[in-house]
Design an enzyme around this catalytic site. Structure first.
Site, PDB file in Angstrom:
ATOM      1  N   SER A  60     -13.078 -10.898  42.824  1.00  0.00           N
ATOM      2  CA  SER A  60     -13.650 -11.556  41.341  1.00  0.00           C
ATOM      3  C   SER A  60     -13.322 -12.320  40.519  1.00  0.00           C
ATOM      4  O   SER A  60     -14.617 -12.579  39.547  1.00  0.00           O
ATOM      5  CB  SER A  60     -13.011 -10.134  40.363  1.00  0.00           C
ATOM      6  N   LYS A  63     -17.073 -13.156  40.041  1.00  0.00           N
ATOM      7  CA  LYS A  63     -17.995 -13.422  38.274  1.00  0.00           C
ATOM      8  C   LYS A  63     -18.286 -14.364  37.842  1.00  0.00           C
ATOM      9  O   LYS A  63     -19.485 -14.223  37.664  1.00  0.00           O
ATOM     10  CB  LYS A  63     -17.063 -12.024  38.417  1.00  0.00           C
ATOM     11  N   TYR A 185     -23.646  -7.981  45.897  1.00  0.00           N
ATOM     12  CA  TYR A 185     -22.502  -7.643  44.947  1.00  0.00           C
ATOM     13  C   TYR A 185     -21.081  -7.755  46.080  1.00  0.00           C
ATOM     14  O   TYR A 185     -19.830  -8.668  46.042  1.00  0.00           O
ATOM     15  CB  TYR A 185     -21.846  -6.321  44.162  1.00  0.00           C
ATOM     16  N   TYR A 237      -9.413  -9.414  33.457  1.00  0.00           N
ATOM     17  CA  TYR A 237      -9.408  -7.989  32.668  1.00  0.00           C
ATOM     18  C   TYR A 237      -8.526  -7.877  31.693  1.00  0.00           C
ATOM     19  O   TYR A 237      -8.553  -8.585  30.791  1.00  0.00           O
ATOM     20  CB  TYR A 237      -8.630  -7.381  34.059  1.00  0.00           C
ATOM     21  N   VAL A 255      -8.753 -10.117  43.179  1.00  0.00           N
ATOM     22  CA  VAL A 255      -7.848  -8.977  44.034  1.00  0.00           C
ATOM     23  C   VAL A 255      -7.478  -9.221  45.675  1.00  0.00           C
ATOM     24  O   VAL A 255      -6.593  -9.343  45.532  1.00  0.00           O
ATOM     25  CB  VAL A 255      -7.991  -7.685  44.076  1.00  0.00           C
TER      26      VAL A 255
END
Length: 316
Positions: A60, A63, A185, A237, A255
Site C-alpha cells: 500500500s 498508493k 492494482y 489507515y 502490509v
C-alpha cells in the site's frame, strides 16, 4: 545521523510484537525479523542501518505514488471527482464508501487505490502499469521490478479487492473492465523495494518532486503538495490520527512491512519490518518514526522545527 540510526536499530531489534500479514500467502513466507532503516536527505546524502537493502513488496505504500501520478497526468478535478480526500476511520480493506458521494473516502484505502488504478486504465489502457513502474523507479533512483510470486498470490486470493472492484464499477467510480483494473492494482502492490528505495522515494517527494541524487524531476509540484496532504491525514489507515498526533509527518504504510515518511524540504525516511499491528502498520516502523520525530524535532508542529534549516544544520 548514522549513529542515531544504529542506536534506533539496536533499540527496537528485540521487539517481537505483531505478526506478518498472512492473508496474502506469499507474504507469510518471509523472515519476520528482518529490520532495516534508511534516511535520504534533500541534499543527496544517504544513511542506513540493519537490513536496509532487503527487498520486500511495496504493497500500500504504492498508493501514495499512484495518487501523485494520477493527479499529474489525469488532472486534479477528474481525480477528485472519483475519490475523496477525507480520513475514513475504517480498516484499509473496508468495503464502505462515503455516503454523501458514493465514492471511496480517500486514495490511501483499497477502494480509493483501485479507483486510481481505474482512472489510469481509462487514460492509458495496457500502458498504465508500465507508467506507474517507470515513475516509481525514477523516484527510487533505480529500476524496480515486480515480485511475480506475490503478484500471483494476490491475484489468486484477492477476492475482497475483487468485490470492492465490482462495487466501484456498479456505482460508476470505475468504468473499465474490473479484472484489468485489478491487475494494475495487484501488480503495483507487488513491486519490490528496500528501505533505501523508500527513503529515496520519500526524499523525492520532500525535494518537491526532484530526485536528490539524479536531479531528475519525477513528479509535478502541485501533485506533490496534494499527495503529502493526503498522506498526512490518511496514510496510516485507522491509526492516521494517532500518527499525526505522535509523529506529525506525512507517511504511508504497507502490509509488506514498509513505511515511507516525508519531512518536507528535508528528508525521506524508509523503514522495513514485517511484523504488523492490528491496523496493518509495522510495529517497529512506528516505534522508529516516533523516536526520530522526538529526537530530531521532526513533528510538523514541533516548536523547535524551523523548517529545512533545522535538520540541514544537524547534518553539516
Amino acid at each position: 545521523m548514522r549513529q542515531a540510526l544504529r542506536e534506533l536499530h539496536e533499540r527496537h531489534a528485540g521487539d517481537r510484537g505483531g505478526a506478518p500479514a498472512d492473508y496474502i500467502p506469499e507474504l507469510a513466507k518471509g523472515d519476520p525479523d528482518r529490520f532495516g532503516l534508511a534516511i535520504a536527505t534533500a541534499g543527496g546524502e544517504l544513511f542506513q542501518a540493519g537490513d536496509a537493502l532487503a527487498e520486500f513488496t511495496i504493497q500500500s505504500v504504492s498508493k501514495a505514488f499512484a495518487f501523485c501520478i494520477a493527479i499529474e497526468v489525469i488532472g486534479r478535478a477528474a481525480v477528485l471527482g472519483r475519490v475523496g480526500v477525507e480520513p475514513s476511520g475504517d480498516a484499509f480493506n473496508a468495503i464502505v464508501f462515503d455516503p454523501r458521494t458514493n465514492r471511496p473516502f480517500n486514495p490511501m484505502v483499497n477502494a480509493g487505490a483501485i479507483t486510481i488504478a481505474g482512472l489510469l486504465h481509462e487514460r492509458f489502457g495496457d500502458a498504465a502499469f508500465p507508467l506507474l513502474l517507470d515513475r516509481m523507479s525514477q523516484a527510487a533512483g533505480q529500476r524496480l521490478a515486480v515480485d511475480e510470486a506475490v503478484y500471483r498470490s494476490e491475484l489468486e486470493t484477492g477476492h475482497r479487492n475483487r468485490a470492492i472492484g465490482h462495487l466501484l464499477r456498479n456505482c460508476g467510480a470505475i468504468t473499465g473492465p474490473v479484472d484489468a483494473i485489478l491487475d494494475i492494482y495487484f501488480r503495483q502492490c507487488a513491486i519490490l523495494v528496500s528501505a533505501i528505495d523508500l527513503a529515496w522515494m520519500g526524499a523525492t517527494l520532500a525535494h518537491i518532486g526532484e530526485h536528490p541524487g539524479t536531479g531528475r524531476q519525477v513528479f509535478d509540484l502541485g501533485a506533490v503538495r496534494d499527495t503529502l496532504a493526503v498522506m498526512f491525514t490518511c496514510g496510516m489507515y485507522d491509526y492516521s490520527g494517532g500518527w499525526a498526533f505522535n509523529v506529525g509527518i506525512p507517511a504511508k504504510s504497507g502490509v509488506g512491512g514498509g513505511i515511507v515518511g516525508v519531512v518536507n524540504r528535508q528528508l525521506g525516511i524508509g523503514t522495513f519490518s514485517p511484523r504488523l499491528d492490528a491496523q496493518g502498520n509495522s510495529v517497529r516502523g512506528i516505534r522508529v518514526f516516533e523516536d526520530l520525530a522526538s529526537d530530531f524535532g521532526l513533528h510538523a508542529f514541533e516548536c523547535l522545527n524551523q523548517g529545512s534549516v533545522f535538520v540541514t544544520s544537524l547534518l553539516r
